[in-house]
Write an enzyme that holds these catalytic residues in place. Structure first.
Site, PDB file in Angstrom:
ATOM      1  CG  HIS A 207      15.745 -24.894 -14.567  1.00  0.00           C
ATOM      2  ND1 HIS A 207      14.791 -23.891 -14.523  1.00  0.00           N
ATOM      3  CD2 HIS A 207      15.113 -25.964 -15.096  1.00  0.00           C
ATOM      4  CE1 HIS A 207      13.644 -24.344 -15.014  1.00  0.00           C
ATOM      5  NE2 HIS A 207      13.814 -25.610 -15.369  1.00  0.00           N
ATOM      6  CB  CYS A 240       9.682 -29.361 -20.522  1.00  0.00           C
ATOM      7  SG  CYS A 240       9.711 -28.582 -22.148  1.00  0.00           S
TER       8      CYS A 240
HETATM    9  P1  HMG Z   1       6.524 -21.525 -34.825  1.00  0.00           P
HETATM   10  O1  HMG Z   1       5.252 -22.234 -35.150  1.00  0.00           O
HETATM   11  O2  HMG Z   1       7.768 -21.952 -35.511  1.00  0.00           O
HETATM   12  O3  HMG Z   1       6.361 -19.935 -34.927  1.00  0.00           O
HETATM   13  O4  HMG Z   1       6.753 -21.632 -33.262  1.00  0.00           O
HETATM   14  P2  HMG Z   1       5.923 -18.958 -36.048  1.00  0.00           P
HETATM   15  O5  HMG Z   1       6.731 -17.730 -35.864  1.00  0.00           O
HETATM   16  O6  HMG Z   1       5.881 -19.642 -37.364  1.00  0.00           O
HETATM   17  O7  HMG Z   1       4.412 -18.624 -35.602  1.00  0.00           O
HETATM   18  C1  HMG Z   1       3.361 -19.567 -35.668  1.00  0.00           C
HETATM   19  C2  HMG Z   1       2.129 -19.003 -34.965  1.00  0.00           C
HETATM   20  O8  HMG Z   1       2.421 -18.757 -33.583  1.00  0.00           O
HETATM   21  C3  HMG Z   1       1.681 -17.661 -35.523  1.00  0.00           C
HETATM   22  O9  HMG Z   1       0.282 -17.592 -35.333  1.00  0.00           O
HETATM   23  C4  HMG Z   1       2.332 -16.686 -34.596  1.00  0.00           C
HETATM   24  O10 HMG Z   1       1.671 -15.441 -34.540  1.00  0.00           O
HETATM   25  C5  HMG Z   1       2.242 -17.398 -33.265  1.00  0.00           C
HETATM   26  P3  HMG Z   1      -0.766 -17.929 -36.504  1.00  0.00           P
HETATM   27  O11 HMG Z   1      -0.411 -16.976 -37.620  1.00  0.00           O
HETATM   28  O12 HMG Z   1      -0.513 -19.379 -36.892  1.00  0.00           O
HETATM   29  O13 HMG Z   1      -2.088 -17.724 -35.871  1.00  0.00           O
HETATM   30  N1  HMG Z   1       3.294 -16.983 -32.341  1.00  0.00           N
HETATM   31  C6  HMG Z   1       3.080 -16.540 -31.099  1.00  0.00           C
HETATM   32  N2  HMG Z   1       1.960 -16.337 -30.380  1.00  0.00           N
HETATM   33  C7  HMG Z   1       2.112 -15.850 -29.147  1.00  0.00           C
HETATM   34  N3  HMG Z   1       3.302 -15.579 -28.572  1.00  0.00           N
HETATM   35  C8  HMG Z   1       4.439 -15.775 -29.243  1.00  0.00           C
HETATM   36  C9  HMG Z   1       4.345 -16.271 -30.565  1.00  0.00           C
HETATM   37  N4  HMG Z   1       5.271 -16.582 -31.479  1.00  0.00           N
HETATM   38  C10 HMG Z   1       4.616 -17.008 -32.568  1.00  0.00           C
HETATM   39  N5  HMG Z   1       5.602 -15.520 -28.669  1.00  0.00           N
HETATM   40  C11 HMG Z   1       7.532 -20.762 -31.180  1.00  0.00           C
HETATM   41  C12 HMG Z   1       7.873 -21.066 -32.629  1.00  0.00           C
HETATM   42  C13 HMG Z   1       8.826 -20.440 -30.472  1.00  0.00           C
HETATM   43  C14 HMG Z   1       6.598 -19.580 -31.136  1.00  0.00           C
HETATM   44  C15 HMG Z   1       6.843 -22.007 -30.581  1.00  0.00           C
HETATM   45  O14 HMG Z   1       7.637 -23.125 -30.826  1.00  0.00           O
HETATM   46  C16 HMG Z   1       6.588 -21.875 -29.112  1.00  0.00           C
HETATM   47  O15 HMG Z   1       5.801 -21.046 -28.666  1.00  0.00           O
HETATM   48  N6  HMG Z   1       7.238 -22.730 -28.300  1.00  0.00           N
HETATM   49  C17 HMG Z   1       7.079 -22.641 -26.870  1.00  0.00           C
HETATM   50  C18 HMG Z   1       7.716 -23.786 -26.242  1.00  0.00           C
HETATM   51  C19 HMG Z   1       7.591 -23.684 -24.741  1.00  0.00           C
HETATM   52  O16 HMG Z   1       7.000 -22.766 -24.189  1.00  0.00           O
HETATM   53  N7  HMG Z   1       8.158 -24.694 -24.075  1.00  0.00           N
HETATM   54  C20 HMG Z   1       8.133 -24.745 -22.668  1.00  0.00           C
HETATM   55  C21 HMG Z   1       8.995 -23.708 -22.026  1.00  0.00           C
HETATM   56  S1  HMG Z   1      10.713 -24.072 -22.112  1.00  0.00           S
HETATM   57  C22 HMG Z   1      11.009 -25.072 -20.741  1.00  0.00           C
HETATM   58  O17 HMG Z   1      10.108 -25.479 -20.070  1.00  0.00           O
HETATM   59  C23 HMG Z   1      12.434 -25.341 -20.405  1.00  0.00           C
HETATM   60  C24 HMG Z   1      12.949 -24.552 -19.200  1.00  0.00           C
HETATM   61  O18 HMG Z   1      12.152 -24.776 -18.057  1.00  0.00           O
HETATM   62  C25 HMG Z   1      14.384 -24.987 -18.892  1.00  0.00           C
HETATM   63  C26 HMG Z   1      14.472 -26.519 -18.823  1.00  0.00           C
HETATM   64  O19 HMG Z   1      13.979 -27.143 -17.891  1.00  0.00           O
HETATM   65  O20 HMG Z   1      15.026 -27.037 -19.797  1.00  0.00           O
HETATM   66  C27 HMG Z   1      12.983 -23.050 -19.480  1.00  0.00           C
HETATM   67 MG    MG Z   2      12.310 -26.442 -16.761  1.00  0.00          MG
END
Ligand code: HMG
Ligand code: MG
Length: 302
Positions: A207, A240
């Site tokens: 990737h 990202c």
């Molecule tokens: P956090 O704040 O530590 O999580 O985030 P939490 O468990 O304390 O929850 C905080 C709030 O988020 C709560 O809501 C949860 O309900 C909600 P509130 O009570 O404040 O209203 N929540 C969610 N809502 C919807 N769906 C969920 C979810 N989980 C918690 N699944 C967390 C931790 C992992 C959730 C956060 O950091 C996050 O969502 N990160 C996403 C990061 C992301 O998407 N990055 C881009 C994708 S990765 C990428 O691009 C790399 C890749 O392409 C490979 C590469 O190139 O490297 C794959």
């Molecule tokens: Mg990526």
């Protein structure tokens, strides 16, 4: 080693591509993008992410997009799920495959998913178990495998450490991700060798983001090792949100052009992918980040 006769391409444009767009993209456009890719012959499309909408607002319509795509039999519609909450969303949306995403550097793990590498793996464990109970495949992504925006150098042993943890919790397939597109072919090979000591080659994918223009060369380096699965992004969409300055994935069009030149079959209709890349780029009001796609489009227009 002979190059693979067949290569599988996962188009990650709808997810990795669109997640990074500042303007909110209507669900209609996301659905059309996925349907066009299915029509072009992709067997696996990364549709969206079930992540916190506070962290990645662009993916807040994940359930709507999944509900509205036209499912083509035989196509795997995959989604990102960082935790059980995300998995529940993916299950309700009838995703075929889920992707858990960890990092090879502690700093990136904290910025992207707000926990340490070890904590992330513990969060993925019940996700992988639940996915398997429901007959879903689990893919793992190892971010910043070739370099980290916060830490700099990342060693192959750090990549192997995450790959082993993913293997231990039952992750079926593993993707080595150059999140910020800094890798070069020899570096790619060293990271891949580390992962190939843990996973069977059929389970390993590349990737590559194309920030420094090395992604196609890195794909070729992997082909030389016999690796035959790659994530690419139509029109080179993406980046990202937690890797500032990093550009999109290698353009699907460019990788298809490379593979075609090597006589490697993908089952994907190049012309349809070019048309889709030009269409989504027109919508985003910019030129596609695909040299091959733009060359074909310019020739057709002349
Ligand atoms: P956090 O704040 O530590 O999580 O985030 P939490 O468990 O304390 O929850 C905080 C709030 O988020 C709560 O809501 C949860 O309900 C909600 P509130 O009570 O404040 O209203 N929540 C969610 N809502 C919807 N769906 C969920 C979810 N989980 C918690 N699944 C967390 C931790 C992992 C959730 C956060 O950091 C996050 O969502 N990160 C996403 C990061 C992301 O998407 N990055 C881009 C994708 S990765 C990428 O691009 C790399 C890749 O392409 C490979 C590469 O190139 O490297 C794959
Ligand atoms: Mg990526």
């Amino acid at each position: 080693m002979a190059l693979p006769g067949k290569v599988s391409i996962v188009d990650v444009g709808p997810r990795d591509g669109l997640q990074n767009e500042k303007q909110m993209i209507p669900a209609d456009v996301k659905v059309e993008l996925v349907d066009r890719l299915a029509d072009a012959g992709f067997r696996n499309i990364e549709v969206t992410s079930f992540v916190s909408p506070k962290w990645v607002p662009q993916m807040a319509d994940a359930a709507e997009v999944m509900a509205r795509i036209r499912r083509k039999p035989g196509v795997v519609y995959s989604v990102l799920t960082p935790n059980m909450k995300g998995f529940e969303g993916a299950l309700a949306a009838r995703a075929d495959e889920i992707v858990v995403f960890g990092a090879a550097s502690e700093a990136f793990s904290q910025k992207n998913i707000n926990c340490s590498i070890a904590e992330s793996v513990e969060r993925f464990r019940p996700v992988a178990e639940a996915a398997h109970r429901h007959g879903m495949r689990v893919r793992g992504a190892i971010s910043v495998a070739l370099g980290c925006p916060y830490q700099g150098e990342v060693t192959p042993s750090a990549v192997a450490y995450v790959a082993q943890r993913m293997k231990d919790i039952g992750v079926d397939d593993i993707g080595v991700a150059d999140t910020i597109g800094v890798g070069t072919p020899e570096k790619t090979k060293r990271a891949m060798e580390a992962v190939l000591a843990i996973y069977d080659i059929r389970a390993v994918s590349g990737h590559f983001h194309d920030t420094y223009g090395m992604a196609a060369a890195n794909v070729y380096a992997c082909l030389e090792m016999g690796i035959a699965t790659f994530d690419t992004s139509v029109a080179g969409l993406g980046g990202c949100p937690y890797a500032k300055g990093a550009t999109g994935n290698v353009a699907t069009e460019d990788v298809l052009y490379l593979l075609d030149g090597l006589g490697i079959d993908t089952g994907i209709d190049f012309a349809k992918v070019v048309a889709t890349g030009q269409w989504i780029s027109r919508f985003l009001d910019r030129k596609a980040h695909s040299r091959a796609g733009n060359a074909v489009a310019a020739k057709a227009a002349a």
